[in-house]
Scaffold this motif. Structure first.
Motif, PDB file in Angstrom:
ATOM      1  N   TYR A 275       0.980  -1.244   0.082  1.00 31.70           N
ATOM      2  CA  TYR A 275      -0.135   0.040  -0.098  1.00 31.70           C
ATOM      3  C   TYR A 275       0.868   1.204   0.012  1.00 31.70           C
ATOM      4  CZ  TYR A 275      -3.570  -3.201   1.390  1.00 31.70           C
ATOM      5  OH  TYR A 275      -4.300  -4.543   1.245  1.00 31.70           O
ATOM      6  N   LYS A 276       0.442   2.157  -0.719  1.00 34.41           N
ATOM      7  CA  LYS A 276       0.761   3.706  -0.625  1.00 34.41           C
ATOM      8  C   LYS A 276       0.731   4.430   0.596  1.00 34.41           C
ATOM      9  CE  LYS A 276       0.007   4.758  -4.834  1.00 34.41           C
ATOM     10  NZ  LYS A 276      -0.310   5.623  -6.056  1.00 34.41           N
ATOM     11  N   TYR A 277       1.464   4.848   1.260  1.00 31.42           N
ATOM     12  CA  TYR A 277       1.259   5.718   2.442  1.00 31.42           C
ATOM     13  C   TYR A 277       2.084   6.739   2.739  1.00 31.42           C
ATOM     14  CZ  TYR A 277       5.305   4.350   5.078  1.00 31.42           C
ATOM     15  OH  TYR A 277       6.704   4.190   5.457  1.00 31.42           O
ATOM     16  N   THR A 278       1.738   7.931   3.570  1.00 29.15           N
ATOM     17  CA  THR A 278       2.613   8.589   3.795  1.00 29.15           C
ATOM     18  C   THR A 278       2.264   9.097   5.307  1.00 29.15           C
ATOM     19  OG1 THR A 278       3.506  11.012   3.135  1.00 29.15           O
ATOM     20  CG2 THR A 278       1.108  10.806   3.306  1.00 29.15           C
ATOM     21  N   PHE A 279       3.120  10.088   5.934  1.00 29.56           N
ATOM     22  CA  PHE A 279       2.902  10.552   7.255  1.00 29.56           C
ATOM     23  C   PHE A 279       2.313  12.012   7.258  1.00 29.56           C
ATOM     24  CE2 PHE A 279       6.061   7.227   7.656  1.00 29.56           C
ATOM     25  CZ  PHE A 279       5.748   6.844   9.183  1.00 29.56           C
ATOM     26  N   LEU A 280       1.549  12.266   8.243  1.00 31.18           N
ATOM     27  CA  LEU A 280       0.943  13.824   8.411  1.00 31.18           C
ATOM     28  C   LEU A 280       1.212  14.013   9.572  1.00 31.18           C
ATOM     29  CD1 LEU A 280      -2.321  14.672   6.918  1.00 31.18           C
ATOM     30  CD2 LEU A 280      -1.783  15.024   9.282  1.00 31.18           C
ATOM     31  N   THR A 281       1.580  15.520   9.803  1.00 34.48           N
ATOM     32  CA  THR A 281       1.660  15.853  11.221  1.00 34.48           C
ATOM     33  C   THR A 281       1.269  17.546  11.376  1.00 34.48           C
ATOM     34  OG1 THR A 281       3.919  16.803  10.313  1.00 34.48           O
ATOM     35  CG2 THR A 281       4.101  14.759  11.310  1.00 34.48           C
ATOM     36  N   ASP A 282       1.156  17.964  12.415  1.00 38.99           N
ATOM     37  CA  ASP A 282       0.456  19.262  12.704  1.00 38.99           C
ATOM     38  C   ASP A 282       1.700  20.037  12.825  1.00 38.99           C
ATOM     39  OD1 ASP A 282      -1.223  21.439  13.678  1.00 38.99           O
ATOM     40  OD2 ASP A 282      -1.159  20.869  15.841  1.00 38.99           O
ATOM     41  N   GLY A 283       2.159  20.665  11.808  1.00 38.27           N
ATOM     42  CA  GLY A 283       3.341  21.500  11.936  1.00 38.27           C
ATOM     43  C   GLY A 283       4.670  20.578  11.432  1.00 38.27           C
ATOM     44  N   SER A 284       5.836  21.404  11.560  1.00 40.92           N
ATOM     45  CA  SER A 284       7.025  20.728  10.935  1.00 40.92           C
ATOM     46  C   SER A 284       7.996  20.233  12.228  1.00 40.92           C
ATOM     47  CB  SER A 284       8.010  21.618  10.209  1.00 40.92           C
ATOM     48  OG  SER A 284       7.784  22.928  10.711  1.00 40.92           O
ATOM     49  N   TRP A 285       7.518  20.459  13.524  1.00 38.14           N
ATOM     50  CA  TRP A 285       8.300  20.190  14.620  1.00 38.14           C
ATOM     51  C   TRP A 285       8.526  18.519  14.832  1.00 38.14           C
ATOM     52  CZ3 TRP A 285       9.522  23.140  19.383  1.00 38.14           C
ATOM     53  CH2 TRP A 285       9.826  24.470  19.161  1.00 38.14           C
ATOM     54  N   ASP A 286       7.278  17.796  14.504  1.00 30.92           N
ATOM     55  CA  ASP A 286       7.264  16.283  14.976  1.00 30.92           C
ATOM     56  C   ASP A 286       8.631  15.846  14.240  1.00 30.92           C
ATOM     57  OD1 ASP A 286       4.687  15.867  16.544  1.00 30.92           O
ATOM     58  OD2 ASP A 286       4.086  17.398  14.968  1.00 30.92           O
ATOM     59  N   MET A 287       8.671  15.956  12.987  1.00 30.18           N
ATOM     60  CA  MET A 287       9.898  15.013  12.121  1.00 30.18           C
ATOM     61  C   MET A 287      11.111  16.105  12.377  1.00 30.18           C
ATOM     62  SD  MET A 287       8.391  12.405  11.504  1.00 30.18           S
ATOM     63  CE  MET A 287       6.928  11.599  10.620  1.00 30.18           C
ATOM     64  N   GLY A 288      10.692  17.356  11.898  1.00 35.68           N
ATOM     65  CA  GLY A 288      11.800  18.490  11.843  1.00 35.68           C
ATOM     66  C   GLY A 288      12.419  18.591  13.086  1.00 35.68           C
ATOM     67  N   LYS A 289      12.098  18.620  14.223  1.00 35.34           N
ATOM     68  CA  LYS A 289      12.773  18.975  15.435  1.00 35.34           C
ATOM     69  C   LYS A 289      12.851  17.565  16.573  1.00 35.34           C
ATOM     70  CE  LYS A 289      13.043  22.090  19.237  1.00 35.34           C
ATOM     71  NZ  LYS A 289      13.909  23.390  18.980  1.00 35.34           N
ATOM     72  N   PHE A 290      11.519  16.989  16.957  1.00 39.28           N
ATOM     73  CA  PHE A 290      11.624  16.190  17.842  1.00 39.28           C
ATOM     74  C   PHE A 290      12.208  14.664  17.316  1.00 39.28           C
ATOM     75  CE2 PHE A 290       7.549  18.211  19.264  1.00 39.28           C
ATOM     76  CZ  PHE A 290       8.422  19.266  20.083  1.00 39.28           C
ATOM     77  N   LEU A 291      11.983  14.208  16.074  1.00 44.53           N
ATOM     78  CA  LEU A 291      12.506  13.002  15.692  1.00 44.53           C
ATOM     79  C   LEU A 291      13.950  13.269  15.249  1.00 44.53           C
ATOM     80  CD1 LEU A 291      11.948  10.289  15.096  1.00 44.53           C
ATOM     81  CD2 LEU A 291      11.173  10.605  12.517  1.00 44.53           C
ATOM     82  N   HIS A 292      14.159  14.323  14.623  1.00 49.70           N
ATOM     83  CA  HIS A 292      15.622  14.678  14.379  1.00 49.70           C
ATOM     84  C   HIS A 292      16.485  14.647  15.421  1.00 49.70           C
ATOM     85  CE1 HIS A 292      18.777  16.222  11.977  1.00 49.70           C
ATOM     86  NE2 HIS A 292      18.901  17.217  12.678  1.00 49.70           N
ATOM     87  N   THR A 293      16.128  15.206  16.416  1.00 51.65           N
ATOM     88  CA  THR A 293      16.809  15.637  17.923  1.00 51.65           C
ATOM     89  C   THR A 293      17.086  14.030  18.328  1.00 51.65           C
ATOM     90  OG1 THR A 293      16.177  17.512  18.247  1.00 51.65           O
ATOM     91  CG2 THR A 293      16.981  16.614  20.114  1.00 51.65           C
ATOM     92  N   GLN A 294      15.791  13.323  18.463  1.00 48.66           N
ATOM     93  CA  GLN A 294      15.825  12.098  19.192  1.00 48.66           C
ATOM     94  C   GLN A 294      16.791  11.002  18.491  1.00 48.66           C
ATOM     95  OE1 GLN A 294      14.106  11.056  22.303  1.00 48.66           O
ATOM     96  NE2 GLN A 294      15.575   9.677  21.977  1.00 48.66           N
ATOM     97  N   CYS A 295      16.887  11.206  17.051  1.00 50.46           N
ATOM     98  CA  CYS A 295      17.609  10.117  16.410  1.00 50.46           C
ATOM     99  C   CYS A 295      19.219  10.674  16.797  1.00 50.46           C
ATOM    100  CB  CYS A 295      17.418  10.365  14.884  1.00 50.46           C
ATOM    101  SG  CYS A 295      15.813   9.565  14.349  1.00 50.46           S
ATOM    102  N   LYS A 296      19.494  11.834  16.755  1.00 49.08           N
ATOM    103  CA  LYS A 296      20.813  12.039  17.238  1.00 49.08           C
ATOM    104  C   LYS A 296      21.253  11.563  18.552  1.00 49.08           C
ATOM    105  CE  LYS A 296      22.310  16.385  14.907  1.00 49.08           C
ATOM    106  NZ  LYS A 296      22.366  17.633  14.937  1.00 49.08           N
ATOM    107  N   LEU A 297      20.182  11.759  19.712  1.00 52.20           N
ATOM    108  CA  LEU A 297      20.438  11.262  20.879  1.00 52.20           C
ATOM    109  C   LEU A 297      20.679   9.840  21.082  1.00 52.20           C
ATOM    110  CD1 LEU A 297      18.052  13.669  22.791  1.00 52.20           C
ATOM    111  CD2 LEU A 297      20.629  13.725  22.843  1.00 52.20           C
ATOM    112  N   SER A 298      19.747   9.164  20.101  1.00 46.19           N
ATOM    113  CA  SER A 298      19.648   7.581  20.141  1.00 46.19           C
ATOM    114  C   SER A 298      20.948   7.185  19.363  1.00 46.19           C
ATOM    115  CB  SER A 298      18.529   7.218  19.943  1.00 46.19           C
ATOM    116  OG  SER A 298      17.351   7.586  20.691  1.00 46.19           O
ATOM    117  N   GLN A 299      21.526   7.835  18.557  1.00 44.39           N
ATOM    118  CA  GLN A 299      22.712   7.453  17.932  1.00 44.39           C
ATOM    119  C   GLN A 299      22.468   6.631  16.748  1.00 44.39           C
ATOM    120  OE1 GLN A 299      25.325   6.208  21.012  1.00 44.39           O
ATOM    121  NE2 GLN A 299      26.538   7.999  20.413  1.00 44.39           N
TER     122      GLN A 299
END
Ligand code: AMP
Ligand code: MG
Length: 236
Positions: free
Chosen positions: A110-134
Motif C-alpha cells: 500500500y501507498k502511504y505517507t505521514f501527516l503531522t501538525d506543523g513541522s516540529w514532529d519530524m523536523g525537530k523532535f524526531l531529528h533530535t531524538q535520532c541524534k541522541l539515540s545515535q
C-alpha cells in the motif's frame, strides 16, 4: 485489509495516511537549545478510501538525558513519571513502530505517507531524538504532509488560523479527548485530515528533511509514497 469500495475518496494519492504527534520532555519556558526527548510515540492510521481511522499505535518512551519529567511537562501532557519509568527506550519503541507499519504492508503493498501538525514532529523532535539515540534519521519519515500548510492553502486562511483547536472549530468540530496527549492530538488531527479529504482536498506531501532541517516540497514535485519502513542504521 484495504477496502475495495469504489465510492468514498478514491482520488486520494495514498491508500493510507499515518498521523504522528510526538510528545516530548519540556520546561515551562524551554530555552531555544533545550534537548527535547520523545516521551510518547503515537500513530493513527487513516484509510483514505473509507475515510475512517482504522487503527492506532501508542507507546510511551523513557527519556535518557533528562529522565525526570518537569512538573510542567506532566501537567501539559498528562504523562506521569511512572509511565516513562516503565517505558522502553526510543530505539526499542521505534523498532515496534516499524514492525507495526510493516504488518500493515505500508510502503510495500500500500501507498502511504505521514501527516503531522506543523513541522516540529519530524523536523525537530524526531531529528533530535535520532541524534541522541545515535541512529540515522529514518528514510521512511523524510517526507510528510504538514496539515497546517495544507489547511491554510485549501481553505485560504492565514497561518494564525491553523492551530489545532482553531482548525477543528472552523470545521465545526470540537477537540475530543485531552489536549497534548499525543494519541488524542493524533486522533483530532486525523479528524481534520478526513474532513479535508471529504471536502475534496487531495492532501499532498509538502515538507521534507533536507540537511537536517525541515523544508517545503514544491507543488511540482512528483507524488511519491513514503518508503517501506525499516529500522535506521546506527550513526557512524
Ligand atoms: P503538542 O503536540 O502541542 O502537544 O506539543 C508537543 C510537545 O511540544 C510537547 O510534548 C512539549 O514538549 C512541547 N510543548 C508544547 N506546548 C508547550 C508549551 N506551552 N510550553 C513548553 N513546551 C511545549
Ligand atoms: Mg501533541
Amino acid at each position: 485489509m484495504h477496502s475495495t469500495a469504489a465510492d468514498g475518496n478514491s482520488h486520494a494519492y495514498f491508500d493510507y495516511i499515518c498521523v504522528v504527534d510526538f510528545e516530548a520532555t519540556c520546561e515551562e519556558n524551554n530555552p531555544p537549545d533545550y534537548l527535547h526527548e520523545i516521551i510518547e510515540f503515537p500513530i493513527v492510521l487513516i484509510d483514505t478510501r473509507t475515510l475512517e481511522i482504522v487503527d492506532s499505535f501508542q507507546e510511551y518512551v523513557k527519556p535518557v538525558v533528562n529522565p525526570e519529567l518537569s512538573e510542567f511537562c506532566v501537567k501539559l501532557t498528562g504523562i506521569t513519571q511512572k509511565m516513562v519509568d516503565e517505558a522502553k527506550t526510543f530505539n526499542q519503541v521505534l523498532k515496534r513502530a516499524v514492525s507495526w507499519l510493516q504488518e500493515k504492508e505500508l510502503g510495500t503493498k500500500y501507498k502511504y505517507t505521514f501527516l503531522t501538525d506543523g513541522s516540529w514532529d519530524m523536523g525537530k523532535f524526531l531529528h533530535t531524538q535520532c541524534k541522541l539515540s545515535q541512529i540515522r534519521f529514518p528514510q521512511f519519515a523524510r517526507k510528510w504532509i504538514n496539515i497546517r500548510k495544507s489547511y491554510g492553502n485549501f481553505y485560504k486562511v492565514a497561518r494564525t488560523q491553523t492551530k489545532l483547536i482553531c482548525m477543528l472549530e472552523n470545521l465545526g468540530m470540537q477537540y475530543d479527548g485531552r489536549p497534548h496527549c499525543g494519541l488524542d492530538d493524533s486522533r483530532n488531527i486525523a479528524r481534520i485530515a478526513i474532513h479535508m479529504l471529504q471536502d475534496g482536498c487531495q492532501l499532498r506531501v509538502n515538507e521534507c528533511m533536507h540537511s537536517g532541517e525541515p523544508r517545503s516540497v514544491p507543488i511540482s514535485a512528483p507524488i511519491e509514497g513514503a518508503l517501506a519502513p525499516q529500522m535506521p542504521k546506527k550513526r557512524d
